[in-house]
Design an enzyme around this catalytic site. Sequence first.
Site, PDB file in Angstrom:
ATOM      1  N   ASN A   8      -5.643  -2.329  10.210  1.00  0.00           N
ATOM      2  CA  ASN A   8      -6.328  -1.044  10.261  1.00  0.00           C
ATOM      3  C   ASN A   8      -7.573  -1.068   9.386  1.00  0.00           C
ATOM      4  O   ASN A   8      -7.668  -1.806   8.416  1.00  0.00           O
ATOM      5  CB  ASN A   8      -5.393   0.046   9.743  1.00  0.00           C
ATOM      6  CG  ASN A   8      -5.185  -0.074   8.248  1.00  0.00           C
ATOM      7  OD1 ASN A   8      -5.996   0.381   7.465  1.00  0.00           O
ATOM      8  ND2 ASN A   8      -4.108  -0.721   7.857  1.00  0.00           N
ATOM      9  N   LYS A  16       2.059   4.662  -2.727  1.00  0.00           N
ATOM     10  CA  LYS A  16       0.607   4.700  -2.948  1.00  0.00           C
ATOM     11  C   LYS A  16       0.018   5.922  -2.269  1.00  0.00           C
ATOM     12  O   LYS A  16       0.434   6.280  -1.168  1.00  0.00           O
ATOM     13  CB  LYS A  16      -0.044   3.432  -2.403  1.00  0.00           C
ATOM     14  CG  LYS A  16      -1.546   3.350  -2.702  1.00  0.00           C
ATOM     15  CD  LYS A  16      -2.074   1.946  -2.482  1.00  0.00           C
ATOM     16  CE  LYS A  16      -2.605   1.718  -1.093  1.00  0.00           C
ATOM     17  NZ  LYS A  16      -3.085   0.341  -0.891  1.00  0.00           N
ATOM     18  N   LYS A  50      -3.847   8.302  -1.716  1.00  0.00           N
ATOM     19  CA  LYS A  50      -5.303   8.273  -1.740  1.00  0.00           C
ATOM     20  C   LYS A  50      -5.847   9.198  -2.814  1.00  0.00           C
ATOM     21  O   LYS A  50      -5.254  10.245  -3.094  1.00  0.00           O
ATOM     22  CB  LYS A  50      -5.834   8.703  -0.363  1.00  0.00           C
ATOM     23  CG  LYS A  50      -5.415   7.769   0.753  1.00  0.00           C
ATOM     24  CD  LYS A  50      -5.969   6.377   0.539  1.00  0.00           C
ATOM     25  CE  LYS A  50      -5.450   5.371   1.527  1.00  0.00           C
ATOM     26  NZ  LYS A  50      -5.953   4.015   1.255  1.00  0.00           N
ATOM     27  N   ASP A 100      -5.526   4.937  -4.698  1.00  0.00           N
ATOM     28  CA  ASP A 100      -6.519   4.133  -3.969  1.00  0.00           C
ATOM     29  C   ASP A 100      -7.740   4.991  -3.657  1.00  0.00           C
ATOM     30  O   ASP A 100      -7.647   5.967  -2.908  1.00  0.00           O
ATOM     31  CB  ASP A 100      -5.879   3.625  -2.671  1.00  0.00           C
ATOM     32  CG  ASP A 100      -6.799   2.703  -1.878  1.00  0.00           C
ATOM     33  OD1 ASP A 100      -7.934   2.452  -2.322  1.00  0.00           O
ATOM     34  OD2 ASP A 100      -6.361   2.228  -0.808  1.00  0.00           O
ATOM     35  N   GLU A 130      -6.763   1.414  -7.491  1.00  0.00           N
ATOM     36  CA  GLU A 130      -7.278   0.515  -6.452  1.00  0.00           C
ATOM     37  C   GLU A 130      -8.680   0.871  -5.981  1.00  0.00           C
ATOM     38  O   GLU A 130      -8.993   2.037  -5.742  1.00  0.00           O
ATOM     39  CB  GLU A 130      -6.308   0.565  -5.264  1.00  0.00           C
ATOM     40  CG  GLU A 130      -6.750  -0.246  -4.050  1.00  0.00           C
ATOM     41  CD  GLU A 130      -5.707  -0.227  -2.933  1.00  0.00           C
ATOM     42  OE1 GLU A 130      -4.504  -0.036  -3.225  1.00  0.00           O
ATOM     43  OE2 GLU A 130      -6.091  -0.402  -1.764  1.00  0.00           O
ATOM     44  N   GLU A 189      -9.259  -5.885  -0.536  1.00  0.00           N
ATOM     45  CA  GLU A 189      -8.971  -5.742   0.901  1.00  0.00           C
ATOM     46  C   GLU A 189     -10.226  -5.837   1.748  1.00  0.00           C
ATOM     47  O   GLU A 189     -10.140  -6.122   2.937  1.00  0.00           O
ATOM     48  CB  GLU A 189      -8.235  -4.423   1.179  1.00  0.00           C
ATOM     49  CG  GLU A 189      -9.113  -3.191   1.000  1.00  0.00           C
ATOM     50  CD  GLU A 189      -8.392  -1.882   1.325  1.00  0.00           C
ATOM     51  OE1 GLU A 189      -7.462  -1.527   0.584  1.00  0.00           O
ATOM     52  OE2 GLU A 189      -8.773  -1.236   2.310  1.00  0.00           O
ATOM     53  N   HIS A 221      -3.276  -6.268   1.517  1.00  0.00           N
ATOM     54  CA  HIS A 221      -3.504  -5.036   2.277  1.00  0.00           C
ATOM     55  C   HIS A 221      -3.001  -5.215   3.702  1.00  0.00           C
ATOM     56  O   HIS A 221      -2.951  -6.330   4.213  1.00  0.00           O
ATOM     57  CB  HIS A 221      -5.016  -4.788   2.296  1.00  0.00           C
ATOM     58  CG  HIS A 221      -5.468  -3.784   3.308  1.00  0.00           C
ATOM     59  ND1 HIS A 221      -5.835  -4.140   4.591  1.00  0.00           N
ATOM     60  CD2 HIS A 221      -5.638  -2.443   3.220  1.00  0.00           C
ATOM     61  CE1 HIS A 221      -6.225  -3.045   5.248  1.00  0.00           C
ATOM     62  NE2 HIS A 221      -6.111  -2.005   4.439  1.00  0.00           N
ATOM     63  N   GLU A 255       1.984  -4.796   1.259  1.00  0.00           N
ATOM     64  CA  GLU A 255       1.860  -3.368   1.538  1.00  0.00           C
ATOM     65  C   GLU A 255       2.766  -3.005   2.717  1.00  0.00           C
ATOM     66  O   GLU A 255       3.102  -3.854   3.541  1.00  0.00           O
ATOM     67  CB  GLU A 255       0.396  -3.039   1.880  1.00  0.00           C
ATOM     68  CG  GLU A 255       0.140  -1.565   2.118  1.00  0.00           C
ATOM     69  CD  GLU A 255      -1.356  -1.210   2.105  1.00  0.00           C
ATOM     70  OE1 GLU A 255      -2.206  -2.116   2.189  1.00  0.00           O
ATOM     71  OE2 GLU A 255      -1.646   0.005   1.996  1.00  0.00           O
TER      72      GLU A 255
HETATM   73  O1  LIG Z   1      -7.035   3.775   4.083  1.00  0.00           O
HETATM   74  C1  LIG Z   1      -7.279   2.587   4.297  1.00  0.00           C
HETATM   75  O2  LIG Z   1      -8.372   2.174   4.731  1.00  0.00           O
HETATM   76  C2  LIG Z   1      -6.199   1.575   4.022  1.00  0.00           C
HETATM   77  C3  LIG Z   1      -6.208   1.125   2.604  1.00  0.00           C
HETATM   78  O3  LIG Z   1      -7.164   1.219   1.875  1.00  0.00           O
HETATM   79  C4  LIG Z   1      -4.978   0.543   2.046  1.00  0.00           C
HETATM   80  O4  LIG Z   1      -3.982   0.486   2.743  1.00  0.00           O
HETATM   81  O5  LIG Z   1      -5.027   0.120   0.889  1.00  0.00           O
HETATM   82 MG   LIG Z   2      -6.832   0.251  -0.055  1.00  0.00          MG
END
Ligand SMILES: O=C([O-])CC(=O)C(=O)O
Ligand SMILES: [Mg+2]
Length: 387
Positions: free
Chosen positions: A53, A181, A183, A212, A238, A264, A321, A340
């Site tokens: 992804n 994890k 965001k 992240d 992250e 990643e 990742h 992950e």
């Molecule tokens: O939201 C994303 O692009 C995926 C991502 O960074 C992760 O899984 O660490």
């Molecule tokens: Mg990430």
Amino acid sequence: MRIVAIREKTVSIASPIANAYIDFSKMTCSVVAVVTDVVREGRPVVGYGFNSNGRYGQGALMRERFIARVLEADPDTLVDEANDNLDPFAVWTALMTNEKPGGHGERSVAVGTIDMAVWDAVAKIAGKPLYRLLAERYRGGTADDRVWVYAAGGYYYPGKDHAELRDEMKSYLDRGYRVVKMKIGAASLDEDLRRIEAVIGVVGEGGRVAVDANGRFDLGTAVAYAKALKPYGLFWYEEAGDPLDYALQAELAEHYDGPMATGENLFSHQDARNLLRYGGMRPDRDYLQFDCALSYGLVEYMRTLAQMEALGWSSRRVVPHGGHQMSLNIAAGLHLGGNESYPDVFQPFGGFADAIAVEDGHVRLPDDPGVGFEAKSKLYAVMRDLA
Ligand SMILES: O=C([O-])CC(=O)C(=O)O
Ligand SMILES: [Mg+2]
């Protein structure tokens, strides 16, 4: 022994979720089948692959350049005589014919996706799970019998409140995960701290929560977050800044002594090496997240691991990742630190074999020959269409 066809299609993995940089409302993914003339159990061996992804489907690049290079190569040059199998390194060289160095853009995703399918075929021809083949060939025989995994989610989506975020995290714990994890970076610092506290309230301690930022922050913002995050003792912080801004990453280390993670969005062993040379990452605590499916595949991944070793990094510091079974095989076979997992998002590509539950934050791998796609029925249904 030869590759007789390489087929690809683009599928949607769209969803309303967003990180600090992108939403996934139009996200796509390439699926590839490498069809061979080798017969096992009465049927031709077909290797499958897909890309992680975050980068879109790569069909155009595959159709315009990469597939033809493999099919036009002299089949004898793609065979590993010693192992009576296809040679993924020779296939990689054919894929990269007439490609200049540097500028590792999305061609690394196209190549990584085909490389995954080649390794799946190689392990199926050998009649064993890929992680066992990797351990036998490259690690003196011993594979890890289980791999540490963490649950990645905690995305932003319209209308999502703290109660929903908490429910999501609770459901990961209920499914056996120990570390989650989430965001950060798409809300204000204050709001993100409230979200983090909500999640800590569910999982019990900051040491079980990774955050992240998806490369969103400039140095000032990254440092402001670092200072605010420090007291929580998080599992990791992250991708604070741009993935290629090694100076920012190095400066950030001066302000944050907890573990950090990144990598990643580095797509070659040369980029990985630059991070380790110039990014101030600390081999005693930080994590590297290189994803083979985005970065020219496992052939290149072995070069990245060799660079790490040369620069004093243990392979155990890598937690890729992508939440896919290819990295899970690499983790078990080549002794990485974990992998992950996306228990809910990016289905059917996220997650592992249907019959294998997460236990105390670890998963085992299926015994099926290859990467194990056949053991994940909804994913295999998408792949099988191609063969
Ligand atoms: O939201 C994303 O692009 C995926 C991502 O960074 C992760 O899984 O660490
Ligand atoms: Mg990430």
